[in-house]
Design a protein around this motif. Sequence first.
Motif, PDB file in Angstrom:
ATOM      1  N   ALA A 250      39.369  47.751  46.396  1.00  0.00           N
ATOM      2  CA  ALA A 250      37.922  47.843  46.603  1.00  0.00           C
ATOM      3  C   ALA A 250      37.178  47.814  45.274  1.00  0.00           C
ATOM      4  N   ALA A 251      37.721  48.506  44.267  1.00  0.00           N
ATOM      5  CA  ALA A 251      37.081  48.495  42.950  1.00  0.00           C
ATOM      6  C   ALA A 251      37.122  47.098  42.329  1.00  0.00           C
ATOM      7  N   MET A 252      38.216  46.378  42.526  1.00  0.00           N
ATOM      8  CA  MET A 252      38.315  45.019  41.996  1.00  0.00           C
ATOM      9  C   MET A 252      37.305  44.098  42.664  1.00  0.00           C
ATOM     10  N   LEU A 253      37.125  44.247  43.971  1.00  0.00           N
ATOM     11  CA  LEU A 253      36.137  43.424  44.670  1.00  0.00           C
ATOM     12  C   LEU A 253      34.722  43.738  44.194  1.00  0.00           C
ATOM     13  N   CYS A 254      34.444  45.017  43.927  1.00  0.00           N
ATOM     14  CA  CYS A 254      33.117  45.384  43.435  1.00  0.00           C
ATOM     15  C   CYS A 254      32.850  44.802  42.056  1.00  0.00           C
ATOM     16  N   ARG A 255      33.901  44.529  41.317  1.00  0.00           N
ATOM     17  CA  ARG A 255      33.748  43.973  39.967  1.00  0.00           C
ATOM     18  C   ARG A 255      33.870  42.460  39.932  1.00  0.00           C
ATOM     19  N   GLY A 256      33.840  41.840  41.110  1.00  0.00           N
ATOM     20  CA  GLY A 256      33.817  40.382  41.170  1.00  0.00           C
ATOM     21  C   GLY A 256      35.164  39.719  41.207  1.00  0.00           C
ATOM     22  N   PHE A 257      36.195  40.400  41.696  1.00  0.00           N
ATOM     23  CA  PHE A 257      37.514  39.794  41.768  1.00  0.00           C
ATOM     24  C   PHE A 257      37.497  38.640  42.761  1.00  0.00           C
ATOM     25  N   ASP A 258      37.962  37.469  42.324  1.00  0.00           N
ATOM     26  CA  ASP A 258      37.938  36.263  43.155  1.00  0.00           C
ATOM     27  C   ASP A 258      39.335  35.724  43.451  1.00  0.00           C
ATOM     28  N   GLY A 259      40.355  36.547  43.276  1.00  0.00           N
ATOM     29  CA  GLY A 259      41.712  36.112  43.548  1.00  0.00           C
ATOM     30  C   GLY A 259      42.531  35.826  42.312  1.00  0.00           C
ATOM     31  N   SER A 260      41.916  35.797  41.158  1.00  0.00           N
ATOM     32  CA  SER A 260      42.639  35.539  39.910  1.00  0.00           C
ATOM     33  C   SER A 260      42.177  36.531  38.862  1.00  0.00           C
ATOM     34  N   LEU A 261      43.134  36.991  38.042  1.00  0.00           N
ATOM     35  CA  LEU A 261      42.803  37.942  36.996  1.00  0.00           C
ATOM     36  C   LEU A 261      42.145  37.234  35.819  1.00  0.00           C
ATOM     37  N   PRO A 262      41.146  37.851  35.202  1.00  0.00           N
ATOM     38  CA  PRO A 262      40.483  37.201  34.057  1.00  0.00           C
ATOM     39  C   PRO A 262      41.416  37.120  32.852  1.00  0.00           C
ATOM     40  N   VAL A 263      41.356  36.009  32.165  1.00  0.00           N
ATOM     41  CA  VAL A 263      42.160  35.768  30.965  1.00  0.00           C
ATOM     42  C   VAL A 263      41.257  35.933  29.753  1.00  0.00           C
ATOM     43  N   ARG A 264      41.704  36.724  28.782  1.00  0.00           N
ATOM     44  CA  ARG A 264      40.839  37.049  27.650  1.00  0.00           C
ATOM     45  C   ARG A 264      40.795  35.962  26.589  1.00  0.00           C
ATOM     46  N   ARG A 265      41.698  34.966  26.670  1.00  0.00           N
ATOM     47  CA  ARG A 265      41.665  33.883  25.696  1.00  0.00           C
ATOM     48  C   ARG A 265      42.164  32.611  26.340  1.00  0.00           C
ATOM     49  N   LYS A 266      41.646  31.514  25.889  1.00  0.00           N
ATOM     50  CA  LYS A 266      42.035  30.205  26.400  1.00  0.00           C
ATOM     51  C   LYS A 266      43.039  29.570  25.441  1.00  0.00           C
ATOM     52  N   THR A 267      44.139  29.119  25.972  1.00  0.00           N
ATOM     53  CA  THR A 267      45.171  28.478  25.163  1.00  0.00           C
ATOM     54  C   THR A 267      45.381  27.057  25.655  1.00  0.00           C
ATOM     55  N   ARG A 268      45.972  26.252  24.807  1.00  0.00           N
ATOM     56  CA  ARG A 268      46.257  24.864  25.170  1.00  0.00           C
ATOM     57  C   ARG A 268      47.588  24.464  24.560  1.00  0.00           C
ATOM     58  N   LEU A 269      48.156  23.411  25.110  1.00  0.00           N
ATOM     59  CA  LEU A 269      49.431  22.911  24.618  1.00  0.00           C
ATOM     60  C   LEU A 269      49.226  22.161  23.307  1.00  0.00           C
ATOM     61  N   GLY A 270      50.077  22.448  22.351  1.00  0.00           N
ATOM     62  CA  GLY A 270      49.986  21.798  21.052  1.00  0.00           C
ATOM     63  C   GLY A 270      51.361  21.572  20.462  1.00  0.00           C
ATOM     64  N   ALA A 271      51.407  21.386  19.164  1.00  0.00           N
ATOM     65  CA  ALA A 271      52.675  21.123  18.484  1.00  0.00           C
ATOM     66  C   ALA A 271      53.640  22.308  18.564  1.00  0.00           C
ATOM     67  N   PRO A 272      53.196  23.566  18.374  1.00  0.00           N
ATOM     68  CA  PRO A 272      54.152  24.682  18.501  1.00  0.00           C
ATOM     69  C   PRO A 272      54.756  24.777  19.899  1.00  0.00           C
ATOM     70  N   GLU A 273      53.932  24.552  20.922  1.00  0.00           N
ATOM     71  CA  GLU A 273      54.452  24.598  22.287  1.00  0.00           C
ATOM     72  C   GLU A 273      55.452  23.486  22.540  1.00  0.00           C
ATOM     73  N   ALA A 274      55.159  22.290  22.027  1.00  0.00           N
ATOM     74  CA  ALA A 274      56.095  21.173  22.188  1.00  0.00           C
ATOM     75  C   ALA A 274      57.413  21.451  21.467  1.00  0.00           C
ATOM     76  N   LEU A 275      57.340  22.077  20.295  1.00  0.00           N
ATOM     77  CA  LEU A 275      58.556  22.411  19.562  1.00  0.00           C
ATOM     78  C   LEU A 275      59.388  23.442  20.321  1.00  0.00           C
ATOM     79  N   LEU A 276      58.730  24.429  20.936  1.00  0.00           N
ATOM     80  CA  LEU A 276      59.458  25.439  21.700  1.00  0.00           C
ATOM     81  C   LEU A 276      60.181  24.814  22.886  1.00  0.00           C
TER      82      LEU A 276
END
Length: 290
Positions: A250-276
Amino acid sequence: MHDTQGLHEHEHEHADGTVHAHEHHHARGYDPAFRVHEHAHPDAFEALTHISSPLSRMDARAKLIAALVLVVAIVVSPPLRFAEAAFVLACLGAYLLLARLPLRRVLARSAAVLPFALPLALIAPLQAAGGSLNAGGLFGPEAASGWVAAYGIVSKAWLSACAVTLAVATTETPELLAGLKRLGVPEVMTTVLAFVARYSSALVEEVRSMRVALASRAPRMSRRQLARLYGHLAGAMVLRALERGERIHAAMLCRGFDGSLPVRRKTRLGAPEALLVLCAVLAAATIALY
């Protein structure tokens, strides 16, 4: 780096040398010379996701793909020989060092799979041809091939658990779920996983509070009496956790929960990810072709 709201992230080091990173919000006119931050880190395994390292800043998709590739190679291969097992451990150890994770806590979490793998492994030496039980028991001549199968079950389960544990320990739960969703996992599955992750911690907190209440009211009870009392209180504990879970939802719904948890940073695939991912593919090919 600051944004328009003053929200930024910086690293801080603890007395044991562990470096954590958290977001902060400062008021205008903040002077770091006159204000000191204090941070509280829980003992839960999720606290490891805040350790700052090159791997913790990578996109979650790369870590998930790398772990999946390595786990598939371990599972589908025959029982690993000494050189193969040492190679896998070396790869996982390199990941552990780069992630700056504590070895003891990672081993303790990965060992959680052993109570499930060991009973299955102990059945393998008893199995004879045709699915029947051999007459020589666990240490008879017929059980030699069974012990090899038992070693394969335990080693594969534990190494796979280590790979998954390292990937999870370097990825925050919202980022992990977002990475699964971006990889094409159905949203209903990621939502269920989000609630499992949240409500499992609520259940653990209820168990901890109940243990504190019992210790304060009956400090001299024997272990047998405590075990019997825990059996009687199991239903009450589940009901309390269910009620708390409903309040959390109920508290999550009151705070605008839409089915997914908020992510505090946006990441993208790059050279380090490709190397891993490339390293994981090469390690998997080495295991499969050795």
